[in-house]
Write an enzyme that holds these catalytic residues in place. Sequence first.
Site, mmCIF file in Angstrom:
data_model
loop_
_atom_site.group_PDB
_atom_site.id
_atom_site.type_symbol
_atom_site.label_atom_id
_atom_site.label_comp_id
_atom_site.label_asym_id
_atom_site.label_seq_id
_atom_site.Cartn_x
_atom_site.Cartn_y
_atom_site.Cartn_z
ATOM 1 N N CYS A 35 1.856 4.721 2.377
ATOM 2 C CA CYS A 35 2.525 5.888 2.512
ATOM 3 C C CYS A 35 1.828 6.224 3.579
ATOM 4 O O CYS A 35 0.602 6.133 4.052
ATOM 5 C CB CYS A 35 2.146 6.557 1.204
ATOM 6 S SG CYS A 35 3.060 8.364 1.367
ATOM 7 N N HIS A 93 -3.086 8.670 6.923
ATOM 8 C CA HIS A 93 -3.723 9.996 7.265
ATOM 9 C C HIS A 93 -5.075 9.967 6.787
ATOM 10 O O HIS A 93 -6.220 10.098 7.559
ATOM 11 C CB HIS A 93 -3.251 11.159 6.566
ATOM 12 C CG HIS A 93 -1.870 11.485 7.122
ATOM 13 N ND1 HIS A 93 -1.839 12.185 8.345
ATOM 14 C CD2 HIS A 93 -0.764 11.689 6.656
ATOM 15 C CE1 HIS A 93 -0.944 12.681 8.626
ATOM 16 N NE2 HIS A 93 0.365 12.184 7.384
ATOM 17 N N ARG A 130 14.703 2.502 13.526
ATOM 18 C CA ARG A 130 14.844 3.328 12.027
ATOM 19 C C ARG A 130 16.103 3.875 12.111
ATOM 20 O O ARG A 130 16.647 3.865 11.019
ATOM 21 C CB ARG A 130 13.733 4.511 12.182
ATOM 22 C CG ARG A 130 12.429 3.836 11.822
ATOM 23 C CD ARG A 130 11.392 5.029 11.680
ATOM 24 N NE ARG A 130 10.118 4.417 11.104
ATOM 25 C CZ ARG A 130 9.120 5.071 10.843
ATOM 26 N NH1 ARG A 130 8.856 6.499 11.392
ATOM 27 N NH2 ARG A 130 8.057 4.727 10.176
ATOM 28 N N CYS A 161 3.417 23.875 -16.058
ATOM 29 C CA CYS A 161 3.485 22.812 -17.093
ATOM 30 C C CYS A 161 3.781 23.107 -18.420
ATOM 31 O O CYS A 161 4.591 22.119 -19.237
ATOM 32 C CB CYS A 161 1.930 22.137 -17.070
ATOM 33 S SG CYS A 161 1.417 21.195 -15.655
ATOM 34 N N HIS A 198 -1.154 4.981 -4.216
ATOM 35 C CA HIS A 198 -0.301 5.569 -5.203
ATOM 36 C C HIS A 198 0.939 5.032 -5.203
ATOM 37 O O HIS A 198 1.791 5.541 -6.291
ATOM 38 C CB HIS A 198 -0.087 7.164 -4.821
ATOM 39 C CG HIS A 198 0.361 7.571 -3.579
ATOM 40 N ND1 HIS A 198 -0.244 7.667 -2.522
ATOM 41 C CD2 HIS A 198 1.638 8.004 -3.243
ATOM 42 C CE1 HIS A 198 0.645 7.748 -1.354
ATOM 43 N NE2 HIS A 198 1.829 8.068 -2.108
ATOM 44 N N THR A 217 0.598 9.128 3.592
ATOM 45 C CA THR A 217 -0.587 10.007 3.012
ATOM 46 C C THR A 217 -1.835 8.792 3.381
ATOM 47 O O THR A 217 -3.045 9.149 3.688
ATOM 48 C CB THR A 217 -0.383 10.051 1.666
ATOM 49 O OG1 THR A 217 0.458 10.881 1.382
ATOM 50 C CG2 THR A 217 -1.865 10.594 0.967
HETATM 51 ZN ZN LIG Z 1 3.704 8.098 -0.983
HETATM 52 ZN ZN LIG Z 2 -0.079 22.514 -14.547
#
Ligand SMILES: [Zn+2]
Ligand SMILES: [Zn+2]
Length: 342
Positions: free
Chosen positions: A38, A43, A200, A99, A63, A40
């Site tokens: 990713c 980075h 792309r 939540c 992730h 992320t």
């Molecule tokens: Zn990701």
């Molecule tokens: Zn929360």
Amino acid sequence: MRALVKHKAEPGLWLMDVPEPETGPGDVLIKVLRTGICGTDLHIRNWDGWAQQAVTTPRVLGHEFVGEVAHTGADVQDIKVGDIVSGEGHLVCGKCRNCLAGRRHLCRSTVGLGVGVDGAFAEYVALPASNVWVHRTKVDLDVAAIFDPFGNAVHTALSFPLVGEDVLITGAGPIGIMAAAVARHAGARSVVITDVSEPRLELARQVGATLAVNVAQSSIKEAQAKLGLKEGFDIGLEMSGRPEAMRDMVDNMTHGGRIAMLGLPAEEFAVDWSRIVTSMITVKGIYGREMYETWYAMTVLIEAGLDLRPVITGSYAYQDFQAAFDEAATARSGKIILDWTV
Ligand SMILES: [Zn+2]
Ligand SMILES: [Zn+2]
């Protein structure tokens, strides 16, 4: 076990041995099969300003993954050893107002897998059972590995009803390309996507974009004319985080147009707010995926024939992570997969 670790607070990544993650009674231990790289992760490898404030070392990255359940804690129900699973990468607090109301994607204390806690670029990853998504129908493992960013695309694209609408997507990175595929599948009349990377844009054409516009060479206004649009786009999906893209989008929306914005700007920038007001435009920020309505929609879209395989443009053994990360950092690649079974 082997893991890709941000070992030191400096640019780089380290493939090294770390202890297997510990699991509690509510957790699931997963043998990782494939992972996706990713932005992320790039980075964090580069150790830019964002990474320096978000990550403490040492940290196992990653992730986006698919894996096979290796062990379940005593309190875990409905997940079995051997299940093929992906994981929701946002760990929520379970205690804040959102939540408690079931709006977990709006949690104010979200912790990111592979950012705030050890992640999935490893032979094993542990997650709370409530973050585990079981693939109950057969899915290509490479596609299953990118369910997390696919979820970003689905959540953004389905933020507003698309049937019959003209959709503008700014930014043809992997998530923008997936969003184009989703928008077509969900009944948009036309999907225009912009970028400055020809490879792309070509991927976007392959997944069904009506027009893929290189904004270094022509304009969104010209695309509107080509398609015969008279009043502008109904829906905007901002995927680039770039000021000029957002300004261009605002300029090309119809009155009452709606913009979902996933692209994360690197810094503050100005837009024509008077235009947003007088055109009565809605702007909605998107971060993550809805738990688990987006995951349900992703699964159903794949079952219904949405094909994400064109978005995957490279696969590497995890030992070749440097080459894989270099490829993922280019402006030509789609999603790059690391294989953890080799
Ligand atoms: Zn990701
Ligand atoms: Zn929360």
